[in-house]
Write a protein that holds these residues in place. Sequence first.
Motif, PDB file in Angstrom:
ATOM      1  N   VAL A 231      38.782  25.459  35.682  1.00  7.57           N
ATOM      2  CA  VAL A 231      38.358  24.080  35.437  1.00  7.57           C
ATOM      3  C   VAL A 231      37.056  24.090  34.657  1.00  7.57           C
ATOM      4  CG1 VAL A 231      37.587  21.942  36.535  1.00  7.57           C
ATOM      5  CG2 VAL A 231      39.508  23.221  37.500  1.00  7.57           C
ATOM      6  N   ALA A 232      36.934  23.156  33.702  1.00  8.23           N
ATOM      7  CA  ALA A 232      35.686  22.971  32.957  1.00  8.23           C
ATOM      8  C   ALA A 232      34.938  21.817  33.620  1.00  8.23           C
ATOM      9  CB  ALA A 232      35.984  22.655  31.497  1.00  8.23           C
ATOM     10  N   PRO A 233      34.045  22.104  34.570  1.00  6.78           N
ATOM     11  CA  PRO A 233      33.434  21.043  35.383  1.00  6.78           C
ATOM     12  C   PRO A 233      32.544  20.090  34.597  1.00  6.78           C
ATOM     13  CG  PRO A 233      32.359  23.147  35.792  1.00  6.78           C
ATOM     14  CD  PRO A 233      33.551  23.443  34.944  1.00  6.78           C
ATOM     15  N   GLU A 234      32.050  20.547  33.446  1.00  8.06           N
ATOM     16  CA  GLU A 234      31.154  19.692  32.658  1.00  8.06           C
ATOM     17  C   GLU A 234      31.911  18.652  31.842  1.00  8.06           C
ATOM     18  OE1 GLU A 234      32.376  23.110  30.101  1.00  8.06           O
ATOM     19  OE2 GLU A 234      31.700  22.864  32.162  1.00  8.06           O
ATOM     20  N   MET A 235      33.237  18.734  31.862  1.00  5.38           N
ATOM     21  CA  MET A 235      34.050  17.804  31.085  1.00  5.38           C
ATOM     22  C   MET A 235      34.840  16.888  32.024  1.00  5.38           C
ATOM     23  SD  MET A 235      35.514  20.412  28.152  1.00  5.38           S
ATOM     24  CE  MET A 235      36.121  19.058  27.117  1.00  5.38           C
ATOM     25  N   GLY A 236      35.248  15.748  31.501  1.00  3.22           N
ATOM     26  CA  GLY A 236      36.074  14.837  32.278  1.00  3.22           C
ATOM     27  C   GLY A 236      35.257  13.823  33.053  1.00  3.22           C
ATOM     28  N   ARG A 237      35.935  12.749  33.417  1.00  6.18           N
ATOM     29  CA  ARG A 237      35.299  11.683  34.184  1.00  6.18           C
ATOM     30  C   ARG A 237      36.141  11.362  35.402  1.00  6.18           C
ATOM     31  NH1 ARG A 237      33.849   7.282  29.373  1.00  6.18           N
ATOM     32  NH2 ARG A 237      32.401   8.616  28.188  1.00  6.18           N
ATOM     33  N   GLY A 238      35.473  11.119  36.533  1.00 11.12           N
ATOM     34  CA  GLY A 238      36.198  10.787  37.742  1.00 11.12           C
ATOM     35  C   GLY A 238      37.131  11.906  38.161  1.00 11.12           C
ATOM     36  N   LYS A 239      38.413  11.560  38.336  1.00  9.56           N
ATOM     37  CA  LYS A 239      39.403  12.543  38.752  1.00  9.56           C
ATOM     38  C   LYS A 239      39.989  13.320  37.571  1.00  9.56           C
ATOM     39  CE  LYS A 239      40.796  10.092  42.946  1.00  9.56           C
ATOM     40  NZ  LYS A 239      41.944   9.497  43.708  1.00  9.56           N
ATOM     41  N   GLU A 240      39.585  12.952  36.358  1.00 10.89           N
ATOM     42  CA  GLU A 240      40.097  13.646  35.179  1.00 10.89           C
ATOM     43  C   GLU A 240      39.601  15.099  35.184  1.00 10.89           C
ATOM     44  OE1 GLU A 240      40.520  12.324  30.587  1.00 10.89           O
ATOM     45  OE2 GLU A 240      38.460  12.537  31.304  1.00 10.89           O
ATOM     46  N   LYS A 241      40.528  16.034  35.034  1.00  7.68           N
ATOM     47  CA  LYS A 241      40.189  17.455  35.135  1.00  7.68           C
ATOM     48  C   LYS A 241      40.578  18.173  33.841  1.00  7.68           C
ATOM     49  CE  LYS A 241      41.026  19.357  39.076  1.00  7.68           C
ATOM     50  NZ  LYS A 241      41.769  19.960  40.238  1.00  7.68           N
ATOM     51  N   TYR A 242      39.595  18.828  33.243  1.00 12.32           N
ATOM     52  CA  TYR A 242      39.854  19.633  32.040  1.00 12.32           C
ATOM     53  C   TYR A 242      39.982  21.106  32.430  1.00 12.32           C
ATOM     54  CZ  TYR A 242      39.177  16.067  28.453  1.00 12.32           C
ATOM     55  OH  TYR A 242      39.333  14.967  27.631  1.00 12.32           O
ATOM     56  N   TRP A 243      40.923  21.784  31.773  1.00 13.42           N
ATOM     57  CA  TRP A 243      41.157  23.197  31.995  1.00 13.42           C
ATOM     58  C   TRP A 243      40.833  23.980  30.726  1.00 13.42           C
ATOM     59  CZ3 TRP A 243      42.704  24.854  36.822  1.00 13.42           C
ATOM     60  CH2 TRP A 243      43.209  23.865  37.690  1.00 13.42           C
ATOM     61  N   ARG A 244      40.353  25.205  30.904  1.00 16.75           N
ATOM     62  CA  ARG A 244      40.054  26.073  29.770  1.00 16.75           C
ATOM     63  C   ARG A 244      40.430  27.507  30.133  1.00 16.75           C
ATOM     64  NH1 ARG A 244      33.596  25.286  30.666  1.00 16.75           N
ATOM     65  NH2 ARG A 244      33.381  26.575  32.549  1.00 16.75           N
ATOM     66  N   ILE A 245      40.619  28.348  29.117  1.00 17.95           N
ATOM     67  CA  ILE A 245      40.919  29.750  29.396  1.00 17.95           C
ATOM     68  C   ILE A 245      39.655  30.440  29.902  1.00 17.95           C
ATOM     69  CG2 ILE A 245      42.750  29.817  27.673  1.00 17.95           C
ATOM     70  CD1 ILE A 245      40.845  31.473  25.915  1.00 17.95           C
ATOM     71  N   VAL A 246      39.834  31.457  30.717  1.00 22.01           N
ATOM     72  CA  VAL A 246      38.708  32.253  31.210  1.00 22.01           C
ATOM     73  C   VAL A 246      38.301  33.230  30.116  1.00 22.01           C
ATOM     74  CG1 VAL A 246      37.988  33.973  32.904  1.00 22.01           C
ATOM     75  CG2 VAL A 246      39.366  32.011  33.623  1.00 22.01           C
ATOM     76  N   LEU A 247      37.012  33.257  29.801  1.00 18.12           N
ATOM     77  CA  LEU A 247      36.518  34.127  28.742  1.00 18.12           C
ATOM     78  C   LEU A 247      36.597  35.604  29.162  1.00 18.12           C
ATOM     79  CD1 LEU A 247      33.353  32.112  27.633  1.00 18.12           C
ATOM     80  CD2 LEU A 247      35.637  32.077  26.617  1.00 18.12           C
TER      81      LEU A 247
END
Length: 208
Positions: A68-84
Amino acid sequence: MQSKSFSTRTLDANALKSFAHPLRLRIYELLDEHGPSTATKLAALVGQNTGATSYHLRELAKHGMIEVAPEMGRGKEKYWRIVLGGFTYGDTPPDAEAASALEFLLDDLVRQRGAELARWRDASAGAPEEWVRASGFGRRSLRLTAEETGEMRDAVFELLERYRALSDRREREAAAGSPDAATGHVVVHFDVLPLGAAGGAGEDGEET
């Protein structure tokens, strides 16, 4: 000769089995190419409902492929990113199911590379000149010993690792709000194929 690992992690048998799924591979590919995204946006791209996409995202996250990219999204919206840091498939899997999963993943890797090469061939005519100059196609046919082949492989991967670390640093900076507009998504294909070894007959040492 055992390969060195130039990735931060090696997928274990359970991760191999989980990753060997067409939809999960496609989701990971989209996140790698386009950056962080939500289950809803990914669902539209892969033609699935959000519930199914969310499930596959959680499976990828369970095995350390994405986060999860915690710095992105609002409210319950959840952004996902690949692990570096990248990953490797490792050595011979411990059981038949994992071995079958690895075969599936390697076949998909061949498919993906062919698709990316064809895509750049089509897109390069309209790409910015500086990116066209920076790109390149290469093939070499060499006559080497197994030891020399392993040394060459490791030397190239060490160089790639240097640039991967640079890329990872920029990804972290972008996540912190300092994106570098001059960068682009660059794919590097590198394979070492001792084709003559299996049949006992080598190829001519012709360079192409």
